[in-house]
Design a protein around this motif. Sequence first.
Motif, PDB file in Angstrom:
ATOM      1  N   SER A  28       8.364  -4.495 -16.538  1.00 47.33           N
ATOM      2  CA  SER A  28       9.178  -3.441 -16.162  1.00 47.33           C
ATOM      3  C   SER A  28       8.904  -2.469 -17.512  1.00 47.33           C
ATOM      4  O   SER A  28       9.172  -1.128 -17.499  1.00 47.33           O
ATOM      5  N   SER A  31       5.907  -0.359 -17.334  1.00 46.95           N
ATOM      6  CA  SER A  31       5.808   0.555 -16.038  1.00 46.95           C
ATOM      7  C   SER A  31       6.674   1.529 -16.147  1.00 46.95           C
ATOM      8  O   SER A  31       6.679   2.810 -16.084  1.00 46.95           O
ATOM      9  N   TRP A  83       5.900   5.556 -16.327  1.00 46.53           N
ATOM     10  CA  TRP A  83       6.566   6.470 -15.366  1.00 46.53           C
ATOM     11  C   TRP A  83       7.255   7.541 -15.873  1.00 46.53           C
ATOM     12  O   TRP A  83       7.273   8.546 -15.629  1.00 46.53           O
ATOM     13  N   PRO A 104      12.048   4.227  -9.058  1.00 45.74           N
ATOM     14  CA  PRO A 104      11.074   2.766  -8.893  1.00 45.74           C
ATOM     15  C   PRO A 104      12.137   1.556  -9.089  1.00 45.74           C
ATOM     16  O   PRO A 104      13.076   1.416  -9.593  1.00 45.74           O
ATOM     17  N   TRP A 105      11.435   0.576  -8.661  1.00 42.30           N
ATOM     18  CA  TRP A 105      12.063  -1.036  -8.616  1.00 42.30           C
ATOM     19  C   TRP A 105      12.166  -1.224 -10.072  1.00 42.30           C
ATOM     20  O   TRP A 105      13.292  -1.881 -10.370  1.00 42.30           O
ATOM     21  N   THR A 145      20.757  -3.374  -3.260  1.00 47.61           N
ATOM     22  CA  THR A 145      19.414  -2.865  -2.408  1.00 47.61           C
ATOM     23  C   THR A 145      19.712  -2.953  -0.789  1.00 47.61           C
ATOM     24  O   THR A 145      19.175  -1.983  -0.311  1.00 47.61           O
ATOM     25  N   MET A 183      14.389   6.083  -2.992  1.00 51.52           N
ATOM     26  CA  MET A 183      13.460   4.619  -3.104  1.00 51.52           C
ATOM     27  C   MET A 183      12.445   4.622  -2.139  1.00 51.52           C
ATOM     28  O   MET A 183      12.783   4.775  -0.926  1.00 51.52           O
ATOM     29  N   LYS A 184      11.177   4.143  -2.384  1.00 49.71           N
ATOM     30  CA  LYS A 184      10.366   3.993  -1.376  1.00 49.71           C
ATOM     31  C   LYS A 184      10.657   2.559  -0.774  1.00 49.71           C
ATOM     32  O   LYS A 184      11.211   2.002  -1.577  1.00 49.71           O
ATOM     33  N   SER A 203       8.692   0.007  -0.346  1.00 47.93           N
ATOM     34  CA  SER A 203       8.284  -0.926  -0.765  1.00 47.93           C
ATOM     35  C   SER A 203       8.965  -1.510  -2.133  1.00 47.93           C
ATOM     36  O   SER A 203       9.003  -2.568  -2.422  1.00 47.93           O
ATOM     37  N   HIS A 204       9.378  -0.537  -2.711  1.00 49.39           N
ATOM     38  CA  HIS A 204      10.191  -0.649  -3.956  1.00 49.39           C
ATOM     39  C   HIS A 204      11.695  -1.531  -3.567  1.00 49.39           C
ATOM     40  O   HIS A 204      11.900  -2.393  -4.371  1.00 49.39           O
ATOM     41  N   ILE A 218      10.807  -5.118  -2.989  1.00 46.99           N
ATOM     42  CA  ILE A 218      10.437  -5.939  -4.145  1.00 46.99           C
ATOM     43  C   ILE A 218      11.807  -6.248  -4.699  1.00 46.99           C
ATOM     44  O   ILE A 218      12.030  -7.523  -5.034  1.00 46.99           O
TER      45      ILE A 218
END
Length: 278
Positions: A46, A49, A53, A77-78, A119, A130-131, A133-134, A137
């Motif tokens: 994290s 990233s 980011w 992002p996640w 979430t 948020m996407k 996929s994130h 996760i």
Amino acid sequence: MNDLEKEVVREKKYEENRRKMDIVKRNLMISRIYNVYVNLAVTLISAASMYIWVSYTSAGIKMVHILAEEVGTISFPWFGATFFIAPILLILSFVSDVFLIRKLSRISQVVYILLCIFTVLEIFLRFEPMKPSHIFILLVYSVLGFWSEDFAIRSYKEMDLLKDEEGYPEFNYLLEKDKNSKYVKYREKWLRKQKKLDYYGKEERPLQNYSITEAPSANDMDSIGVENSDCDRWFDDSSRIAESEEKPQIDISEIEADKSAMPDESEYVIDDPRKRPL
């Protein structure tokens, strides 16, 4: 129930408690692997990233301003959530695992629950862009964390029952057998009894009120001082055998032997050759 039956029952109890303790250790190990080691890896990922980011979005914003174009939507992002949450969970889980503190495990479980609720609500309310996929996760991360902490909490409850059992925490019958054998218990009972015995008689008890002065050198003896009121006890002969008891007196002069019982003089007179005439 005889001694043999008691030993068999005791050995079976050890075996049962050892299986329960193995389950407790396994659950704590699972909780440690996820909440300490995995969170350590998540924290490092994290942080890296997040740095990349922030650098990328900052460069993109600058480029947009230069070209005077419309800024597009930046997705959250996640690792933006785990960057702050994972280090806290790492510390709480590590301290809880080392010192077996149940409250810290419960706090970590609450953090996972709050992250899971956030979430799920993000899917419907879209607090932050948020996407999918994130979101997935974060959902998996929070559910697995809650599940692993539940293992630890249930293990604490089991330990509360096992800690009062004989042989805790290893429950190794072979190691504990001699420690609790009837011979060892008999010896311990005998030692406790010996400490209660009084070996001194009424007049033989040693003096308690005395002082010892250390000798000035190693070749001299220490001196002992006694109070005046206790001095007589040092010379008290009452504990000895009374010497006032009269012993039988025998007058040897009154003993007269019977001459008829005596042997002839020729049998006991020694002929000395030195006294013979030449």
